[in-house]
Design an enzyme around this catalytic site. Structure first.
Site, PDB file in Angstrom:
ATOM      1  N   SER A  68       0.835  -1.214   0.000  1.00  0.00           N
ATOM      2  CA  SER A  68       0.000   0.000   0.000  1.00  0.00           C
ATOM      3  C   SER A  68       0.868   1.262   0.000  1.00  0.00           C
ATOM      4  CB  SER A  68      -0.888   0.027   1.240  1.00  0.00           C
ATOM      5  OG  SER A  68      -1.592  -1.177   1.384  1.00  0.00           O
TER       6      SER A  68
HETATM    7  N1  SAH Z   1      -0.989  -3.506   3.684  1.00  0.00           N
HETATM    8  C1  SAH Z   1      -0.456  -4.477   2.759  1.00  0.00           C
HETATM    9  C2  SAH Z   1      -1.415  -4.584   1.596  1.00  0.00           C
HETATM   10  C3  SAH Z   1      -1.185  -5.744   0.731  1.00  0.00           C
HETATM   11  S1  SAH Z   1      -2.295  -5.892  -0.633  1.00  0.00           S
HETATM   12  C4  SAH Z   1       0.905  -4.004   2.302  1.00  0.00           C
HETATM   13  O1  SAH Z   1       1.138  -2.791   2.351  1.00  0.00           O
HETATM   14  O2  SAH Z   1       1.736  -4.795   1.880  1.00  0.00           O
HETATM   15  C5  SAH Z   1      -3.644  -6.743   0.093  1.00  0.00           C
HETATM   16  C6  SAH Z   1      -3.393  -8.135   0.555  1.00  0.00           C
HETATM   17  O3  SAH Z   1      -4.643  -8.676   0.985  1.00  0.00           O
HETATM   18  C7  SAH Z   1      -2.867  -9.098  -0.502  1.00  0.00           C
HETATM   19  O4  SAH Z   1      -1.664  -9.648  -0.065  1.00  0.00           O
HETATM   20  C8  SAH Z   1      -3.960 -10.159  -0.626  1.00  0.00           C
HETATM   21  O5  SAH Z   1      -3.477 -11.455  -0.867  1.00  0.00           O
HETATM   22  C9  SAH Z   1      -4.631 -10.054   0.725  1.00  0.00           C
HETATM   23  N2  SAH Z   1      -6.004 -10.555   0.790  1.00  0.00           N
HETATM   24  C10 SAH Z   1      -7.017 -10.393  -0.088  1.00  0.00           C
HETATM   25  N3  SAH Z   1      -8.127 -11.009   0.347  1.00  0.00           N
HETATM   26  C11 SAH Z   1      -7.806 -11.568   1.560  1.00  0.00           C
HETATM   27  C12 SAH Z   1      -8.522 -12.345   2.518  1.00  0.00           C
HETATM   28  N4  SAH Z   1      -9.806 -12.688   2.356  1.00  0.00           N
HETATM   29  N5  SAH Z   1      -7.867 -12.756   3.628  1.00  0.00           N
HETATM   30  C13 SAH Z   1      -6.578 -12.446   3.828  1.00  0.00           C
HETATM   31  N6  SAH Z   1      -5.844 -11.718   2.958  1.00  0.00           N
HETATM   32  C14 SAH Z   1      -6.450 -11.286   1.834  1.00  0.00           C
END
Ligand code: SAH
Length: 213
Positions: A61
């Site tokens: 993010s």
């Molecule tokens: N705050 C994190 C955002 C990563 S992107 C960062 O800055 O790195 C969002 C993440 O949510 C992805 O890795 C994706 O695999 C995860 N995601 C999506 N749906 C999900 C779910 N139902 N349960 C757990 N993780 C999920």
């Protein structure tokens, strides 16, 4: 390369410059080495206000959005926090410095392993991570003082509202798959008060109470 200077510039322009006021959030953004959460080829971009690829079609993010969500969680230091979507682990590291305990769920095993490795490397001890569908929450450790959802869903998953403590804050991007509204929910007893923090664009929240794969 001294990344402290890059981080200082990031804080000045994208955190303070865009209205984040919580001193503890600002200080934490100064400290957490965001570059370590992306591959080395992207280190030079790590302190611009950009989301960057982390593999598996997912992204880290933007720093401003992380600061905005963490500020909205109103952490004082003693809280128990649930994070959905560990991704790179960057926001997890920010939360871990601001709360007492962080429970972080990620659905993609390879990302979870990599995030855990970086968190260990920078000495983050108060995080418990698990691979599962975060739209169901994590009942075992509920209730949570704050819940942060880092992927965009059609609405707030019911189990997460159930697992929010009385007085707790939940922050989640809600809307269609391309762009969403960043929503803050405050629980008071059995009532949930919603406000909007503005537009945002997250990857899809996939799961039983999110979008279908
Ligand atoms: N705050 C994190 C955002 C990563 S992107 C960062 O800055 O790195 C969002 C993440 O949510 C992805 O890795 C994706 O695999 C995860 N995601 C999506 N749906 C999900 C779910 N139902 N349960 C757990 N993780 C999920």
């Amino acid at each position: 390369m001294d990344y402290r200077i890059s981080r200082e510039k990031m804080v000045k322009h994208h955190i303070l410059g865009r209205g984040i006021r919580d001193e503890k959030v600002i200080q934490t953004m100064r400290e957490v080495p965001r570059h370590l959460f992306v591959e080395e080829a992207l280190w030079s971009l790590a302190y611009s206000d950009r989301s960057l690829p982390i593999g598996e079609k997912q992204t880290i993010s933007k720093p401003y959005i992380v600061a905005l969500m963490v500020e909205a969680a109103e952490l004082k230091g003693g809280e128990s926090v649930l994070e959905i979507g560990s991704g790179s682990g960057y926001q997890t590291a920010v939360l871990a410095r601001m709360a007492s305990k962080v429970y972080s769920l990620e659905r993609i095993p390879s990302l979870l392993i990599r995030a855990r490795r970086v968190l260990d490397k920078i000495g983050t001890l108060n995080v418990v991570m698990w691979q599962s569908d975060g739209t169901k929450g994590w009942k075992e450790y509920a209730p949570y003082d704050a819940i942060i959802v880092s992927a965009g869903g059609p609405d707030i998953p019911g189990p997460l509202l159930d697992q929010l403590a009385d007085g707790g804050r939940l922050v989640a991007p809600i809307g269609d798959p391309s762009c969403q509204d960043l929503v803050k929910v405050v629980r008071q007893g059995d009532e949930f008060f919603r406000t909007s923090l503005g537009p945002c664009c997250f990857v899809k929240l996939l799961g039983a109470h999110g979008w279908r794969d």
